[in-house]
Design an enzyme around this catalytic site. Structure first.
Site, PDB file in Angstrom:
ATOM      1  N   ARG A 211       0.855  -1.175   0.000  1.00  0.00           N
ATOM      2  CA  ARG A 211       0.000   0.000   0.000  1.00  0.00           C
ATOM      3  C   ARG A 211       0.897   1.233   0.000  1.00  0.00           C
ATOM      4  NH1 ARG A 211      -3.966   2.666   4.649  1.00  0.00           N
ATOM      5  NH2 ARG A 211      -5.033   4.078   3.190  1.00  0.00           N
ATOM      6  N   HIS A 212       0.431   2.273  -0.647  1.00  0.00           N
ATOM      7  CA  HIS A 212       1.174   3.538  -0.668  1.00  0.00           C
ATOM      8  C   HIS A 212       1.422   4.063   0.737  1.00  0.00           C
ATOM      9  CE1 HIS A 212      -2.567   5.488   0.453  1.00  0.00           C
ATOM     10  NE2 HIS A 212      -3.169   4.777  -0.498  1.00  0.00           N
TER      11      HIS A 212
ATOM     12  N   ARG B 219      -1.019   9.621   3.220  1.00  0.00           N
ATOM     13  CA  ARG B 219      -1.585  10.565   2.260  1.00  0.00           C
ATOM     14  C   ARG B 219      -2.596  11.474   2.932  1.00  0.00           C
ATOM     15  NH1 ARG B 219      -6.382   8.897   2.645  1.00  0.00           N
ATOM     16  NH2 ARG B 219      -7.150   6.809   2.148  1.00  0.00           N
TER      17      ARG B 219
ATOM     18  N   ARG C 112      -0.521   9.158  -5.672  1.00  0.00           N
ATOM     19  CA  ARG C 112       0.066   8.670  -4.422  1.00  0.00           C
ATOM     20  C   ARG C 112       0.772   7.329  -4.589  1.00  0.00           C
ATOM     21  NH1 ARG C 112      -5.557   8.783  -3.687  1.00  0.00           N
ATOM     22  NH2 ARG C 112      -6.637   6.787  -3.385  1.00  0.00           N
TER      23      ARG C 112
ATOM     24  N   HIS D 182      -3.037  -0.195  -3.192  1.00  0.00           N
ATOM     25  CA  HIS D 182      -3.910   0.367  -2.164  1.00  0.00           C
ATOM     26  C   HIS D 182      -4.278  -0.658  -1.100  1.00  0.00           C
ATOM     27  CE1 HIS D 182      -4.658   3.662  -5.083  1.00  0.00           C
ATOM     28  NE2 HIS D 182      -4.575   2.672  -5.960  1.00  0.00           N
ATOM     29  N   ASP D 183      -4.916  -0.180  -0.030  1.00  0.00           N
ATOM     30  CA  ASP D 183      -5.390  -1.104   0.999  1.00  0.00           C
ATOM     31  C   ASP D 183      -6.447  -2.049   0.434  1.00  0.00           C
ATOM     32  OD1 ASP D 183      -7.307   0.888   0.703  1.00  0.00           O
ATOM     33  OD2 ASP D 183      -7.377   1.441   2.819  1.00  0.00           O
TER      34      ASP D 183
END
Length: 377
Positions: A25-26, A29, A93, A275-276
C-alpha cells in the site's frame, strides 16, 4: 539463474530463492474526500486531497531500504533493469510511493551516480490507465455482477448481524457528520469509511478534530471501516467476489511465478504499488485476511524457492508492523512452505478463465459504481 541461499527452518534444508514478489500500500496521504460537517477544506492540505505526504515519502523510502537489507544477498548491489519490474495504479500517491520506494531500494552507486549531490536515480514505474487495470485497482470498474453482489451483501443476514451492534452508534454519527443513517449504514457507499479516514489523516497531521471525535469514537469507526473492507470482498459469496476481483491478482501472481521458473528468466523481483483495497482483495481471495485495515506501506510478500529435490515452493509473508520483520502466512490447506503445484491447485477456485464472460452474466444496475465516493485506498 542467479539465486541466494536461505536456511529454511521448517524444512531443515537449504533452498534457492528464485523470485520475490511484493504488493504494498502507498505511504501516508491526505484525505480523499470531506464529509458535510468537516472542519477542514481541501485547500487546507498543501497538495489537495488524495496526495502522498512527506511522511508517506519517508515511509516508502524506509520500506525500500528494508527490502534492500532483507534481500541483500539476492539482489544485485546496483540497479539492473532486467532484475526488477515495478507497476503502479494510476494514482499520484501510488506512483510517487513507487518512486520513493525505489529510491531506498536502489540508491545509485559507483558508475550509476550521475549527480554526486543527488543520490537518486530514475527507475521506470509502469502504469496502466484505471480503465485497463484489472490486477491492482479494486474494485474494478464496470463489473455489473460485482455491483449486484454488493447489494446482496448489504441485505444478507451475515452482514446485517455484524452491522446491527453499530446501529445506535451510526445514528449518533449521522447527527455529527451531516449524513443520514441510511447513507452511513450502506457501507458499500464508503461514506462511513471515508469519515474515519479523513479524521485519521487529520489526527496524523495534527489538525484540529471535532469535539465528538474521541478515542472511543475513532476506535468504533475503525472497526466499521474494516467491516466495510470485509463486506466489499468477503462475508457473503466470497468465492464469487474473489473470482471477479482479488482472483485477478492471484492469477497474475501465479503467472509471474510460473514465468520465473523458466531457465531464460532474469527477473528477480516484481513490485506492485497499490492500495489497501488491493491487499484486502488479494488476502481475502487467498483466505489469509486478518480482519484489519492494511496500514500505510503494508506489504504482502511472495517468495518462490527451488528445493534441493528440484521442486518449487511458495512462501508468503505480511509486513504491517514497521518495527518487526514480516510474519509468515499459511495458505489454508497447505504448509507455510507450500509446494507450487499445491499452491496453484488451492488458489484455482478463485481464478476464472474468462473474466469478461463472468462480467457479462448480469445487467448493470445501481451498485458501488453509483456511490460517487472514492474508495479510501
Amino acid at each position: 539463474w542467479q539465486f541466494f541461499f536461505i536456511f529454511n527452518t521448517h524444512l531443515s534444508t537449504c533452498c534457492l530463492c528464485i523470485l520475490v514478489l511484493r504488493i504494498f500500500r502507498h505511504g501516508d496521504r491526505t484525505p480523499v474526500e470531506n464529509f458535510p460537517t468537516a472542519l477542514h477544506k481541501e485547500s487546507d492540505w498543501p497538495q489537495g486531497f488524495g496526495q502522498l505526504t512527506k511522511i508517506g515519502m519517508q515511509q516508502q523510502y524506509e520500506l525500500g531500504r528494508y527490502v534492500r537489507k532483507r534481500y541483500s544477498n539476492f539482489l544485485s548491489a546496483t540497479y539492473n533493469r532486467q532484475e526488477i519490474f515495478i507497476q503502479s495504479t494510476d494514482y499520484d500517491r501510488t506512483i510517487m510511493s513507487a518512486q520513493a520506494h525505489l529510491a531506498g531500494l536502489f540508491p545509485p552507486k559507483g558508475s550509476q551516480i550521475w549527480n554526486p549531490q543527488i543520490l537518486w536515480q530514475p527507475i521506470p514505474v509502469h502504469i496502466l490507465p484505471e480503465s485497463q487495470d484489472q490486477i491492482l485497482h479494486f474494485p474494478t470498474s464496470d463489473c455489473p455482477r460485482f455491483d449486484e453482489l454488493q447489494n446482496e451483501t448489504q441485505a444478507s443476514r451475515a452482514f446485517q448481524n455484524r452491522l446491527q451492534p453499530y446501529m445506535g452508534f451510526l445514528k449518533t454519527m449521522a447527527a455529527h457528520t451531516g449524513y443520514n443513517v441510511e447513507t452511513l449504514k450502506a457501507l458499500h457507499k464508503f461514506k462511513t469509511w471515508n469519515i474515519y479516514d479523513t479524521l485519521l489523516c487529520e489526527s496524523i497531521h495534527n489538525y484540529t478534530l471535532p469535539e465528538w471525535a474521541s478515542q472511543e469514537v475513532m476506535g468504533k469507526m475503525e472497526k466499521l471501516a474494516a467491516l466495510s473492507l470485509q463486506s466489499l470482498f468477503g462475508i457473503y459469496k466470497t468465492k464469487e467476489k474473489s473470482q471477479l476481483q482479488g482472483g485477478l491478482l492471484v492469477n497474475a501472481i501465479l503467472k509471474d511465478i510460473k514465468q520465473a521458473i523458466k531457465p531464460s528468466n532474469k527477473r528477480k523481483i516484481r513490485i506492485y504499488s497499490a492500495h489497501d483495497t488491493t491487499i484486502g482483495a488479494l488476502q481475502m481471495a487467498l483466505n489469509i485476511f486478518n480482519g484489519k485495515l492494511p496500514p500505510y506501506r503494508a506489504c504482502q510478500f511472495f517468495e518462490l524457492y527451488q528445493e534441493n529435490n528440484g521442486h518449487y515452493s511458495v512462501e508468503m509473508f505480511y509486513r504491517n508492523d514497521t518495527l518487526a520483520d514480516p510474519y509468515p502466512l499459511r495458505l489454508p490447506g497447505c504448509t507455510s512452505s507450500c509446494p507450487l503445484e499445491k499452491f496453484a491447485a488451492l488458489v484455482s477456485p478463485v481464478i476464472v478463465k474468462d473474466w469478461s464472460k463472468e462480467l457479462a452474466t448480469s445487467l448493470p444496475h445501481e451498485g458501488i459504481g453509483d456511490a460517487h465516493s472514492e474508495v479510501p485506498g
